[in-house]
Design a protein around this motif. Sequence first.
Motif, PDB file in Angstrom:
ATOM      1  N   VAL A  27     -10.398  22.950 -51.626  1.00 33.52           N
ATOM      2  CA  VAL A  27      -9.495  21.913 -51.112  1.00 33.52           C
ATOM      3  C   VAL A  27     -10.283  20.637 -50.813  1.00 33.52           C
ATOM      4  O   VAL A  27      -9.847  19.531 -51.160  1.00 33.52           O
ATOM      5  CB  VAL A  27      -8.722  22.410 -49.868  1.00 33.52           C
ATOM      6  CG1 VAL A  27      -8.004  21.272 -49.164  1.00 33.52           C
ATOM      7  CG2 VAL A  27      -7.730  23.495 -50.264  1.00 33.52           C
ATOM      8  N   THR A  28     -11.432  20.775 -50.189  1.00 33.74           N
ATOM      9  CA  THR A  28     -12.255  19.601 -49.867  1.00 33.74           C
ATOM     10  C   THR A  28     -12.644  18.858 -51.139  1.00 33.74           C
ATOM     11  O   THR A  28     -12.488  17.631 -51.231  1.00 33.74           O
ATOM     12  CB  THR A  28     -13.517  20.018 -49.089  1.00 33.74           C
ATOM     13  OG1 THR A  28     -13.122  20.700 -47.893  1.00 33.74           O
ATOM     14  CG2 THR A  28     -14.365  18.807 -48.737  1.00 33.74           C
ATOM     15  N   GLN A  29     -13.123  19.589 -52.129  1.00 37.73           N
ATOM     16  CA  GLN A  29     -13.539  18.935 -53.366  1.00 37.73           C
ATOM     17  C   GLN A  29     -12.356  18.342 -54.125  1.00 37.73           C
ATOM     18  O   GLN A  29     -12.482  17.283 -54.747  1.00 37.73           O
ATOM     19  CB  GLN A  29     -14.318  19.921 -54.230  1.00 37.73           C
ATOM     20  CG  GLN A  29     -15.669  20.250 -53.613  1.00 37.73           C
ATOM     21  CD  GLN A  29     -16.458  21.290 -54.395  1.00 37.73           C
ATOM     22  OE1 GLN A  29     -15.948  21.940 -55.317  1.00 37.73           O
ATOM     23  NE2 GLN A  29     -17.709  21.461 -54.019  1.00 37.73           N
ATOM     24  N   LEU A  34      -9.532  11.130 -52.869  1.00 33.69           N
ATOM     25  CA  LEU A  34      -8.405  10.527 -52.156  1.00 33.69           C
ATOM     26  C   LEU A  34      -8.809  10.172 -50.721  1.00 33.69           C
ATOM     27  O   LEU A  34      -8.507   9.090 -50.228  1.00 33.69           O
ATOM     28  CB  LEU A  34      -7.205  11.482 -52.155  1.00 33.69           C
ATOM     29  CG  LEU A  34      -5.922  10.963 -51.521  1.00 33.69           C
ATOM     30  CD1 LEU A  34      -5.424   9.709 -52.223  1.00 33.69           C
ATOM     31  CD2 LEU A  34      -4.858  12.047 -51.563  1.00 33.69           C
ATOM     32  N   LEU A  35      -9.520  11.081 -50.072  1.00 31.89           N
ATOM     33  CA  LEU A  35      -9.972  10.819 -48.699  1.00 31.89           C
ATOM     34  C   LEU A  35     -10.903   9.610 -48.633  1.00 31.89           C
ATOM     35  O   LEU A  35     -10.876   8.844 -47.661  1.00 31.89           O
ATOM     36  CB  LEU A  35     -10.676  12.048 -48.128  1.00 31.89           C
ATOM     37  CG  LEU A  35      -9.776  13.192 -47.693  1.00 31.89           C
ATOM     38  CD1 LEU A  35     -10.593  14.457 -47.453  1.00 31.89           C
ATOM     39  CD2 LEU A  35      -8.999  12.815 -46.449  1.00 31.89           C
ATOM     40  N   CYS A  36     -11.711   9.420 -49.662  1.00 32.03           N
ATOM     41  CA  CYS A  36     -12.637   8.281 -49.685  1.00 32.03           C
ATOM     42  C   CYS A  36     -11.903   6.940 -49.692  1.00 32.03           C
ATOM     43  O   CYS A  36     -12.477   5.915 -49.305  1.00 32.03           O
ATOM     44  CB  CYS A  36     -13.568   8.371 -50.892  1.00 32.03           C
ATOM     45  SG  CYS A  36     -14.862   9.621 -50.700  1.00 32.03           S
ATOM     46  N   LYS A  37     -10.657   6.940 -50.080  1.00 30.59           N
ATOM     47  CA  LYS A  37      -9.862   5.705 -50.091  1.00 30.59           C
ATOM     48  C   LYS A  37      -9.313   5.351 -48.712  1.00 30.59           C
ATOM     49  O   LYS A  37      -8.809   4.254 -48.507  1.00 30.59           O
ATOM     50  CB  LYS A  37      -8.719   5.837 -51.095  1.00 30.59           C
ATOM     51  CG  LYS A  37      -9.204   5.948 -52.527  1.00 30.59           C
ATOM     52  CD  LYS A  37      -8.062   6.134 -53.487  1.00 30.59           C
ATOM     53  CE  LYS A  37      -8.595   6.291 -54.913  1.00 30.59           C
ATOM     54  NZ  LYS A  37      -7.523   6.461 -55.886  1.00 30.59           N
ATOM     55  N   GLU A  40     -10.309   5.622 -42.430  1.00 33.28           N
ATOM     56  CA  GLU A  40     -10.781   6.563 -41.404  1.00 33.28           C
ATOM     57  C   GLU A  40     -10.526   8.004 -41.860  1.00 33.28           C
ATOM     58  O   GLU A  40      -9.697   8.710 -41.298  1.00 33.28           O
ATOM     59  CB  GLU A  40     -10.105   6.294 -40.062  1.00 33.28           C
ATOM     60  CG  GLU A  40     -10.489   4.969 -39.453  1.00 33.28           C
ATOM     61  CD  GLU A  40     -10.013   4.820 -38.021  1.00 33.28           C
ATOM     62  OE1 GLU A  40      -9.070   5.530 -37.609  1.00 33.28           O
ATOM     63  OE2 GLU A  40     -10.595   3.994 -37.301  1.00 33.28           O
ATOM     64  N   PRO A  41     -11.262   8.476 -42.867  1.00 30.63           N
ATOM     65  CA  PRO A  41     -11.034   9.825 -43.380  1.00 30.63           C
ATOM     66  C   PRO A  41     -11.499  10.902 -42.402  1.00 30.63           C
ATOM     67  O   PRO A  41     -12.518  10.756 -41.730  1.00 30.63           O
ATOM     68  CB  PRO A  41     -11.857   9.866 -44.666  1.00 30.63           C
ATOM     69  CG  PRO A  41     -12.930   8.841 -44.449  1.00 30.63           C
ATOM     70  CD  PRO A  41     -12.337   7.787 -43.576  1.00 30.63           C
ATOM     71  N   ARG A  42     -10.709  11.986 -42.335  1.00 29.85           N
ATOM     72  CA  ARG A  42     -11.020  13.087 -41.427  1.00 29.85           C
ATOM     73  C   ARG A  42     -10.935  14.410 -42.172  1.00 29.85           C
ATOM     74  O   ARG A  42     -10.012  14.625 -42.978  1.00 29.85           O
ATOM     75  CB  ARG A  42     -10.037  13.136 -40.251  1.00 29.85           C
ATOM     76  CG  ARG A  42      -9.956  11.849 -39.450  1.00 29.85           C
ATOM     77  CD  ARG A  42     -11.265  11.564 -38.730  1.00 29.85           C
ATOM     78  NE  ARG A  42     -11.230  10.317 -37.985  1.00 29.85           N
ATOM     79  CZ  ARG A  42     -11.823   9.189 -38.385  1.00 29.85           C
ATOM     80  NH1 ARG A  42     -12.470   9.152 -39.545  1.00 29.85           N
ATOM     81  NH2 ARG A  42     -11.776   8.114 -37.642  1.00 29.85           N
ATOM     82  N   ILE A  43     -11.857  15.289 -41.878  1.00 31.50           N
ATOM     83  CA  ILE A  43     -11.808  16.666 -42.371  1.00 31.50           C
ATOM     84  C   ILE A  43     -11.888  17.553 -41.145  1.00 31.50           C
ATOM     85  O   ILE A  43     -12.836  17.457 -40.360  1.00 31.50           O
ATOM     86  CB  ILE A  43     -12.956  16.977 -43.348  1.00 31.50           C
ATOM     87  CG1 ILE A  43     -12.837  16.115 -44.608  1.00 31.50           C
ATOM     88  CG2 ILE A  43     -12.970  18.472 -43.691  1.00 31.50           C
ATOM     89  CD1 ILE A  43     -14.009  16.245 -45.578  1.00 31.50           C
ATOM     90  N   VAL A  44     -10.868  18.377 -40.968  1.00 28.86           N
ATOM     91  CA  VAL A  44     -10.829  19.317 -39.846  1.00 28.86           C
ATOM     92  C   VAL A  44     -10.708  20.716 -40.434  1.00 28.86           C
ATOM     93  O   VAL A  44      -9.676  21.066 -41.007  1.00 28.86           O
ATOM     94  CB  VAL A  44      -9.647  19.033 -38.896  1.00 28.86           C
ATOM     95  CG1 VAL A  44      -9.616  20.040 -37.763  1.00 28.86           C
ATOM     96  CG2 VAL A  44      -9.723  17.614 -38.355  1.00 28.86           C
ATOM     97  N   THR A  92     -20.944   7.496 -43.691  1.00 27.47           N
ATOM     98  CA  THR A  92     -19.617   7.033 -44.119  1.00 27.47           C
ATOM     99  C   THR A  92     -18.681   7.040 -42.911  1.00 27.47           C
ATOM    100  O   THR A  92     -19.042   7.534 -41.839  1.00 27.47           O
ATOM    101  CB  THR A  92     -19.044   7.967 -45.208  1.00 27.47           C
ATOM    102  OG1 THR A  92     -18.655   9.207 -44.590  1.00 27.47           O
ATOM    103  CG2 THR A  92     -20.051   8.220 -46.322  1.00 27.47           C
ATOM    104  N   PRO A  93     -17.456   6.561 -43.077  1.00 28.03           N
ATOM    105  CA  PRO A  93     -16.498   6.598 -41.964  1.00 28.03           C
ATOM    106  C   PRO A  93     -15.910   7.999 -41.695  1.00 28.03           C
ATOM    107  O   PRO A  93     -15.139   8.178 -40.766  1.00 28.03           O
ATOM    108  CB  PRO A  93     -15.378   5.647 -42.403  1.00 28.03           C
ATOM    109  CG  PRO A  93     -15.832   4.952 -43.618  1.00 28.03           C
ATOM    110  CD  PRO A  93     -16.992   5.716 -44.178  1.00 28.03           C
ATOM    111  N   PHE A  94     -16.275   8.985 -42.497  1.00 21.09           N
ATOM    112  CA  PHE A  94     -15.743  10.339 -42.313  1.00 21.09           C
ATOM    113  C   PHE A  94     -16.105  10.904 -40.945  1.00 21.09           C
ATOM    114  O   PHE A  94     -17.191  10.666 -40.425  1.00 21.09           O
ATOM    115  CB  PHE A  94     -16.310  11.291 -43.372  1.00 21.09           C
ATOM    116  CG  PHE A  94     -15.553  11.326 -44.652  1.00 21.09           C
ATOM    117  CD1 PHE A  94     -14.584  12.289 -44.887  1.00 21.09           C
ATOM    118  CD2 PHE A  94     -15.823  10.392 -45.642  1.00 21.09           C
ATOM    119  CE1 PHE A  94     -13.894  12.329 -46.085  1.00 21.09           C
ATOM    120  CE2 PHE A  94     -15.135  10.424 -46.840  1.00 21.09           C
ATOM    121  CZ  PHE A  94     -14.165  11.388 -47.062  1.00 21.09           C
ATOM    122  N   LYS A  95     -15.188  11.691 -40.409  1.00 22.89           N
ATOM    123  CA  LYS A  95     -15.437  12.550 -39.253  1.00 22.89           C
ATOM    124  C   LYS A  95     -15.095  13.958 -39.724  1.00 22.89           C
ATOM    125  O   LYS A  95     -13.985  14.207 -40.218  1.00 22.89           O
ATOM    126  CB  LYS A  95     -14.570  12.172 -38.052  1.00 22.89           C
ATOM    127  CG  LYS A  95     -14.763  10.748 -37.577  1.00 22.89           C
ATOM    128  CD  LYS A  95     -16.147  10.517 -37.051  1.00 22.89           C
ATOM    129  CE  LYS A  95     -16.302   9.070 -36.594  1.00 22.89           C
ATOM    130  NZ  LYS A  95     -17.673   8.720 -36.321  1.00 22.89           N
TER     131      LYS A  95
END
Length: 153
Positions: A27-29, A34-37, A40-44, A92-95
């Motif tokens: 799912v992450t890959q 899309l998340l990079c666009k 404020e991308p988040r992965i929980v 990056t802005p990812f959390k």
Amino acid sequence: MPQSALEANIDQYKKVFDTNLYGVVRVTQAFIDLLCKSPEPRIVNVSSSGCSLTLHSDPTWKYYGHKAAVYPSSKAAMNMYTIDLAYELRETPFKVNAVCPGFVATDFNGHRGTGTVQEGGSRIAKYAMIGSDGPTGQFFSEEYNPQTGVTPW
């Protein structure tokens, strides 16, 4: 349900790891572009305080005697993936965080949980919506640690 480390077979491990680790990787890959666009991308990643290596090795922890070889090892592996993702995305802005929804009453546990689906969902959503100054590379369980949520890996 608890599985014996000596008796659980490889097919049990494969099935659970396919969901709890490989599913998360897939799912992450699939969604990373899309998340990079997002600004404020988040992965929980949904984890469990019951899968903390630190807690499971502490004889004073209230659930110390509840061992289940397959499920916790799959979530511990997913936790390591979470740490690796947070590190890889640190500039990056990812959390990227792991969150335990709590012991939620669901079909998965025969509705033995003490929390509601709404409570669990709120805990996950909270970290999906953290601001740019929020944490990354952390493990949170508000059920384990009601004050800060910070939970040992």
